[in-house]
Design a protein around this motif. Structure first.
Motif, mmCIF file in Angstrom:
data_model
loop_
_atom_site.group_PDB
_atom_site.id
_atom_site.type_symbol
_atom_site.label_atom_id
_atom_site.label_comp_id
_atom_site.label_asym_id
_atom_site.label_seq_id
_atom_site.Cartn_x
_atom_site.Cartn_y
_atom_site.Cartn_z
ATOM 1 N N GLY A 98 0.786 -1.225 0.000
ATOM 2 C CA GLY A 98 0.000 0.000 0.000
ATOM 3 C C GLY A 98 0.822 1.280 0.000
ATOM 4 N N ARG A 99 0.143 2.338 0.406
ATOM 5 C CA ARG A 99 0.707 3.680 0.315
ATOM 6 C C ARG A 99 1.902 3.877 1.244
ATOM 7 N NH1 ARG A 99 -2.847 9.184 1.461
ATOM 8 N NH2 ARG A 99 -1.163 10.698 1.182
ATOM 9 N N ARG A 100 1.834 3.312 2.438
ATOM 10 C CA ARG A 100 2.922 3.550 3.381
ATOM 11 C C ARG A 100 4.223 2.903 2.919
ATOM 12 N NH1 ARG A 100 3.851 2.130 9.771
ATOM 13 N NH2 ARG A 100 5.209 3.920 10.143
ATOM 14 N N ARG A 101 4.135 1.818 2.182
ATOM 15 C CA ARG A 101 5.355 1.201 1.653
ATOM 16 C C ARG A 101 6.072 2.161 0.715
ATOM 17 N NH1 ARG A 101 7.665 -1.755 -2.436
ATOM 18 N NH2 ARG A 101 6.032 -1.018 -3.828
ATOM 19 N N HIS A 102 5.302 2.873 -0.115
ATOM 20 C CA HIS A 102 5.912 3.862 -1.011
ATOM 21 C C HIS A 102 6.521 5.017 -0.214
ATOM 22 C CE1 HIS A 102 4.433 2.134 -4.827
ATOM 23 N NE2 HIS A 102 3.367 1.788 -4.128
ATOM 24 N N GLU A 103 5.866 5.410 0.861
ATOM 25 C CA GLU A 103 6.410 6.495 1.678
ATOM 26 C C GLU A 103 7.715 6.077 2.352
ATOM 27 O OE1 GLU A 103 3.287 7.428 4.355
ATOM 28 O OE2 GLU A 103 2.049 8.455 2.859
ATOM 29 N N LEU A 104 7.776 4.850 2.857
ATOM 30 C CA LEU A 104 9.012 4.372 3.481
ATOM 31 C C LEU A 104 10.130 4.212 2.454
ATOM 32 C CD1 LEU A 104 7.585 1.690 5.952
ATOM 33 C CD2 LEU A 104 8.364 4.002 6.478
#
Length: 340
Positions: A98-104
């Motif tokens: 999801g989105r948090r993986r891209h942020e990390l």
């Protein structure tokens, strides 16, 4: 030809009151999640998604309505103890999907700011992205190599598999000529994009300490108590047996229809520790190796490994401890020997 949509897509939420009810119900389910990190992340994620949709268009289409109702359904089933929805929420919250993986990933790939003019010149002298002589960041190559060797991550299949650590650039094209530069550049770009799509970035230190504390028991955990709902009176209770027979048909025996997509579990500390243990095996521990001057990554095991050794208290003298144990064993042996 138009693709037929599911029936529940047709019923849009036309009034702000209906959207408000759905929004509040979704936030309420976020507060019942059994994981502290998931509660905070899913709450912020739901608020962000609703604000984005409301600012984009005044009237939401059927796909947005379906996504909103699906999010509420996933959260409800996760709180009821269904394994797949609960695992999906945890993977989203801990940045495995999801989105948090891209942020990390974006945080991990943030380039360092040059400290002096010499470092700035070296940065400017590097080749352009994906051109000849370009190399991906060292941390990407090290993480990809470590993840590729981990059989647990490979078997989990939550991300596409990493098949190659270098872009597969052929020496010649189909006509036997040297490959064009634009073709090489596109191959490097595609390989780098696929590699980033497969990577599992490390967690922030705060979230990692929370996860390890939940596993070890140092972080207290308890099931969230749900708010009692108002009892709903069925309209068929006042009707007779004939009406129920005509409305619902003949009563069936016990079937497994309600368990076709899984069955609910009681959310206990044992169930959650199993989920956290599987999740911990998908989180790399990042550390700097001063000898090789490279970033290294360690992976946890999905099963608890028994310890073969224990640490002694610093106040205990090891020599005196083992000496007393041997002396006590010898005294016990002499006491059991028959007297002549």
């Amino acid at each position: 030809m138009a693709i037929p949509q599911p029936q529940h897509w047709v019923h849009n939420l036309s009034t702000p009151k209906q959207w408000r009810h759905l929004f509040r119900a979704t936030l309420r389910e976020c507060t019942y999640l059994p994981d502290p990190i998931a509660r905070n992340y899913m709450k912020n994620h739901i608020i962000s998604r609703y604000r984005t949709v409301s600012s984009r268009s005044p009237k939401a289409g059927p796909q947005v309505v379906h996504a909103a109702r699906n999010a509420l359904s996933v959260l409800r089933r996760a709180n009821e103890g269904y394994s797949r929805p609960l695992e999906k929420v945890l993977l989203l919250s801990y940045g495995r999907t999801g989105r948090r993986r891209h942020e990390l990933l974006a945080k991990m790939l943030t380039p360092e700011i040059p400290n002096d003019s010499k470092a700035l010149k070296e940065l400017l002298s590097q080749p352009a992205d994906f051109s000849d002589g370009w190399e991906p960041p060292a941390i990407v190559k090290n993480l990809a190599a470590s993840q590729m060797q981990n059989t647990v991550v490979t078997a989990a299949r939550i991300r596409p598999l990493i098949k190659q650590l270098e872009p597969p650039i052929p020496k010649q094209d189909s006509w036997g000529k040297e490959l064009a530069k634009c073709r090489k550049k596109n191959i490097r770009r595609q390989w780098y994009s696929n590699t980033l799509c497969s990577l599992l970035p490390p967690l922030p230190e705060k979230d990692l300490r929370t996860l390890e504390g939940l596993l070890s028991g140092t972080v207290p955990w308890g099931p969230v108590k749900r708010r009692d709902s108002k009892p709903q009176v069925s309209s068929t209770e006042s009707s007779g047996e004939l009406f129920r027979l005509l409305a619902r048909g003949p009563e069936k025996g016990t079937t497994f229809a309600e368990y076709a997509n899984g069955r609910p579990h009681s959310i206990t500390i044992r169930l959650m520790r199993r989920q956290w243990r599987r999740l911990s095996a998908l989180v790399p521990r990042q550390y700097w190796n001063p000898i090789s001057q490279k970033w290294r990554f360690l992976w946890d095991s999905p099963k608890e490994i028994p310890r073969l050794s224990f640490d002694l208290d610093s106040s205990i003298d090891p020599e005196a401890f083992f000496k007393e144990s041997i002396q006590a064993k010898e005294d016990k042996t002499e006491a059991h020997q028959p007297s002549q």
